[in-house]
Design an enzyme around this catalytic site. Structure first.
Site, PDB file in Angstrom:
ATOM      1  N   THR A  26      17.870  -2.137   2.489  1.00 31.69           N
ATOM      2  CA  THR A  26      18.312  -3.058   3.533  1.00 31.69           C
ATOM      3  C   THR A  26      18.905  -4.301   2.889  1.00 31.69           C
ATOM      4  OG1 THR A  26      16.161  -4.173   3.676  1.00 31.69           O
ATOM      5  CG2 THR A  26      16.519  -2.277   5.125  1.00 31.69           C
ATOM      6  N   GLU A  27      19.581  -5.060   3.712  1.00 31.38           N
ATOM      7  CA  GLU A  27      20.127  -6.343   3.282  1.00 31.38           C
ATOM      8  C   GLU A  27      18.991  -7.263   2.812  1.00 31.38           C
ATOM      9  OE1 GLU A  27      22.461 -10.100   5.446  1.00 31.38           O
ATOM     10  OE2 GLU A  27      21.777  -8.346   6.590  1.00 31.38           O
ATOM     11  N   LEU A  28      19.194  -7.948   1.702  1.00 33.30           N
ATOM     12  CA  LEU A  28      18.215  -8.912   1.199  1.00 33.30           C
ATOM     13  C   LEU A  28      18.402 -10.230   1.940  1.00 33.30           C
ATOM     14  CD1 LEU A  28      15.979  -9.411  -0.938  1.00 33.30           C
ATOM     15  CD2 LEU A  28      17.760 -10.327  -2.422  1.00 33.30           C
ATOM     16  N   VAL A  29      17.360 -10.678   2.610  1.00 32.34           N
ATOM     17  CA  VAL A  29      17.453 -11.886   3.430  1.00 32.34           C
ATOM     18  C   VAL A  29      16.651 -13.014   2.783  1.00 32.34           C
ATOM     19  CG1 VAL A  29      17.845 -10.657   5.588  1.00 32.34           C
ATOM     20  CG2 VAL A  29      15.503 -11.096   4.841  1.00 32.34           C
ATOM     21  N   ASP A  71       2.377  -4.300  12.837  1.00 32.55           N
ATOM     22  CA  ASP A  71       1.668  -4.702  11.624  1.00 32.55           C
ATOM     23  C   ASP A  71       1.616  -6.231  11.564  1.00 32.55           C
ATOM     24  OD1 ASP A  71       0.567  -5.064   9.160  1.00 32.55           O
ATOM     25  OD2 ASP A  71       1.955  -3.773   8.081  1.00 32.55           O
ATOM     26  N   SER A 107       0.814  -1.215   0.000  1.00 35.46           N
ATOM     27  CA  SER A 107       0.000   0.000   0.000  1.00 35.46           C
ATOM     28  C   SER A 107       0.845   1.262   0.000  1.00 35.46           C
ATOM     29  CB  SER A 107      -0.919   0.009   1.229  1.00 35.46           C
ATOM     30  OG  SER A 107      -0.145  -0.075   2.425  1.00 35.46           O
ATOM     31  N   ASN A 166       5.440  -9.686   6.571  1.00 31.92           N
ATOM     32  CA  ASN A 166       6.493  -9.026   7.342  1.00 31.92           C
ATOM     33  C   ASN A 166       7.383 -10.027   8.078  1.00 31.92           C
ATOM     34  OD1 ASN A 166       5.478  -6.567   6.528  1.00 31.92           O
ATOM     35  ND2 ASN A 166       4.287  -6.245   8.384  1.00 31.92           N
ATOM     36  N   ASP A 198      10.314  -4.906   7.641  1.00 35.20           N
ATOM     37  CA  ASP A 198       9.268  -3.875   7.639  1.00 35.20           C
ATOM     38  C   ASP A 198       8.929  -3.410   9.059  1.00 35.20           C
ATOM     39  OD1 ASP A 198       7.272  -2.129   7.097  1.00 35.20           O
ATOM     40  OD2 ASP A 198       6.171  -3.442   5.744  1.00 35.20           O
ATOM     41  N   LYS A 256      13.262  -0.453  -1.055  1.00 33.26           N
ATOM     42  CA  LYS A 256      11.833  -0.125  -0.961  1.00 33.26           C
ATOM     43  C   LYS A 256      11.628   1.329  -1.371  1.00 33.26           C
ATOM     44  CE  LYS A 256       9.799  -0.165   3.132  1.00 33.26           C
ATOM     45  NZ  LYS A 256       9.080  -0.630   4.335  1.00 33.26           N
TER      46      LYS A 256
END
Length: 661
Positions: free
Chosen positions: A463-466, A506, A358, A511, A525, A376
């Site tokens: 951010t780091e991609l996990v 959230d 969203s 998340n 997030d 993001k």
């Protein structure tokens, strides 16, 4: 006339003939450029489109005027992106000229295009030395088509297509020609975007280490499509205005059909929530996104006694929406936030996002040092339109009397606005991500990715991609994995409340990512993260302890002290409130494996909602909205995972043991 005068006259006549010839040549050249120019066709297309709008305006003026406004705004934004690209090109040319000794000669318009043999003999083509005038129309179409892999690009009108079509090129004799052409096109694209031409990386840098497998990321739904996000206030207001008008017409149409016995609705509420109107709501919220879409997602998980089943079904479709920004709008946001050279700081960037929500969408990228990251990007205009978007949506729902009287929608909206202001501030999210990473570090079953501060702004978060998959993709895993996920999530929630007093509120299952090989939860997030007052947590802990001890009077007294109740409610209301708390406390009273898959907690709570809505005298404390939203999401997750779990040890270890007063 003297001989000198005759020679002067002849010289003047020669100059006149030369000027006329040059004029004709320049005119012919200008006509050639104009016939190959996309600007001419763009103007012709806009003129034809405007004429069509004028013809259709008498039939449906509201829709046509709205489309005209959107078209003009999008054209202006596209022109802005083109202008920025031209400025970057000129800046680069100036910098190159300043580095050369002496004055560089201007490129001749008649310079022939580089031959294929020359291209094959060069190791690589430098896009910075490219003569733009040497690119044919067909080559430019190929460049744009490769840039936009999901669609074919044509710059010709039907009238000019036949005359502009170029003969097909013969197949290259050099087998390396295709590779060099591809590299050349990629260099051109990066240069136009303002990026530095990428040097060929050594083989040792391109090869993946065996102990570092590639991270798989989710993909968008197959129905996902590019759709421009209206960023201006006028554009967003126009979208809601069209929705209001459409709902009124749709409602009137349904009532008319019902009165004539043609299968329509017979009541105002049924007419409002007709399938056609639900489709209008879904389409508008998916288009504007932002706060309005977020409210729709929140309402999608409400009980049917609060929101009608028809509206909840529509909002459920909104929650699954996955539209994303077109490439040119992404480029504009990134240029604005990180500068025109943002691509130079990346080794690679995937133009199509792998996730869309969203507030923003997420792209995969690789830093120059080889680190995989998730970028993001916030939708433009979302942060500035939170107040107006929520007021527009909720105002419409209040006019149509969607919410019951005891729902206290104004209080819900006030809390939602503040939390959404937090979510759109990516600087704040970066700070909370780093804090949460430090606070949760003692527990190895959780992992929070690192933040790349150099590529983070208020609207862009890197951010780091996990690794891992969203929890809603884990329902078919083995029971051992499902039980581990449920226990980890429940313990995390209790630790957030009673140990660190900071919660990511959230409950969206996306998340949380589960990495099966390492059996770890990847937490992402943190936009809606917040700290709670210690006094509030102490009182809330007392309510939980009273429910676990089956102490109904203790629950009632602490609920009055905390502000859940005023002390003037009816006995029916007090009993319903205490019953709801006792139902939630069952998992801490049952000393054994509580079967989440076969429990009827949701049904029993739903049966109490009408009484509490009808007899409630005051809204609950504002902190409760976020806490109960998170608890409800976790309880539903455990039910969907279909696990049996003894929660009493968690209660004793964390609620009773970790809290420090």
């Amino acid at each position: 006339m003297s001989r000198s005068a005759q020679e002067a006259a002849a010289l003047l006549r020669g100059l006149r003939i030369l000027v006329e010839a040059c004029g004709r040549e320049q005119l012919a050249h200008g006509r050639h450029l104009w016939s190959n120019s996309s600007i001419r066709e763009l103007i012709a297309e806009n003129v034809a489109h405007t004429q069509q709008l004028v013809r259709n305006s008498s039939q449906n003026p509201t829709v046509e005027l709205k489309e005209l406004q959107q078209s003009l705004q999008e054209t202006g934004e596209r022109v802005y992106v083109v202008a920025k690209g031209i400025c970057s090109l000129l800046e680069t040319k100036i910098k190159m000229s300043s580095k050369e000794s002496g004055i560089s000669e201007p490129a001749q318009a008649s310079t022939p295009r580089r031959s294929a043999a020359t291209a094959q003999n060069q190791a690589s083509w430098d896009a910075a030395n490219l003569d733009i005038s040497s690119i044919t129309l067909q080559e430019f179409e190929e460049i744009l088509s490769r840039r936009n892999k999901d669609r074919s690009v044509s710059l010709r009108t039907p009238a000019t297509k036949s005359s502009q079509t170029m003969p097909k090129k013969a197949a290259p004799t050099n087998p390396g020609g295709i590779t060099q052409d591809t590299e050349y096109v990629n260099n051109v694209l990066r240069f136009v975007a303002g990026a530095k031409v990428e040097e060929p990386a050594p083989d040792t840098q391109l090869k993946k280490k065996s102990d570092q497998p590639a991270i798989e990321v989710p993909e968008l739904s197959k129905v996902a499509k590019q759709r421009k996000v209206p960023s201006s206030r006028i554009g967003r207001m126009a979208s809601f205005g069209g929705l209001f008008a459409g709902l009124g017409i749709g409602t009137l149409n349904e009532l008319t059909k019902g009165a004539l016995g043609l299968g329509g609705a017979t009541s105002m509420r049924e007419a409002l929530l007709s399938p056609a109107n639900a489709e209008r709501i879904v389409d508008t919220l998916c288009k504007v996104r932002g706060a309005a879409l977020k409210i729709g997602q929140i309402l999608s998980i409400q009980d049917s006694s609060v929101v009608s089943p028809q509206l909840a079904k529509a909002f459920e479709r909104v929650r699954q929406a996955a539209d994303y920004m077109p490439d040119w709008q992404v480029e504009r946001v990134m240029n604005t936030q990180l500068g025109a050279d943002w691509r130079q700081r990346l080794r690679s960037f995937e133009d199509k996002p792998f996730a869309a929500a969203s507030i923003g969408q997420v792209h995969r990228a690789t830093l120059s040092d080889g680190m995989d990251v998730a970028i993001k990007i916030q939708y433009p205009g979302v942060a500035q339109s939170i107040e107006s978007d929520i007021d527009n949506l909720v105002g419409m729902l209040k006019v149509w009397d969607v919410f019951p009287q005891g729902f206290f929608i104004d209080n819900v909206v006030r809390v939602a606005k503040r939390e959404l202001q937090w979510e759109v501030d990516y600087d704040r999210e970066a700070e909370y991500t780093e804090q949460f990473r430090e606070m949760i570090s003692p527990y190895p079953e959780y992992y929070v990715p690192r933040v790349v501060r150099s590529l983070t702004t208020s609207s862009v978060l890197t951010t780091e991609l996990v690794p891992g998959v969203p929890l809603d993709k884990c329902f078919d895993l083995s029971y051992e994995h499902r039980a581990h996920i449920a226990a980890s999530v429940l313990k995390l929630c209790l630790r957030e409340l009673f140990e660190i007093e900071c919660m990511q509120t959230d409950p969206n299952w996306s998340n949380f990512l589960y990495d099966a090989p390492s059996r770890r939860l990847m937490l992402i997030d943190f936009g809606s993260t917040r700290f709670y007052r210690h006094d509030f947590i102490r009182n809330y802990r007392q309510v939980i302890m009273s429910a676990a001890d089956d102490n109904r009077q203790g629950v009632l007294e602490m609920s009055r002290e905390m502000g859940f109740l005023t002390g003037y409610e009816t006995k029916q209301m007090e009993q319903a409130h205490v019953d709801a708390v006792m139902i939630l406390g069952e998992i801490f009273r049952y000393d054994g494996d509580f079967d989440f898959g076969k429990q009827n907690t949701t049904e029993r709570l739903a049966a109490l909602v009408p009484t509490m809505v009808a007899h409630r005298l005051c809204p609950p404390p504002e902190e409760i909205y976020s806490i109960h939203r998170k608890l409800s999401g976790i309880f539903l997750l455990c039910a969907r995972l279909n696990v049996r779990m003894n929660c009493v040890p968690f209660y004793k270890d964390i609620v009773l043991g970790k809290f420090k007063d």
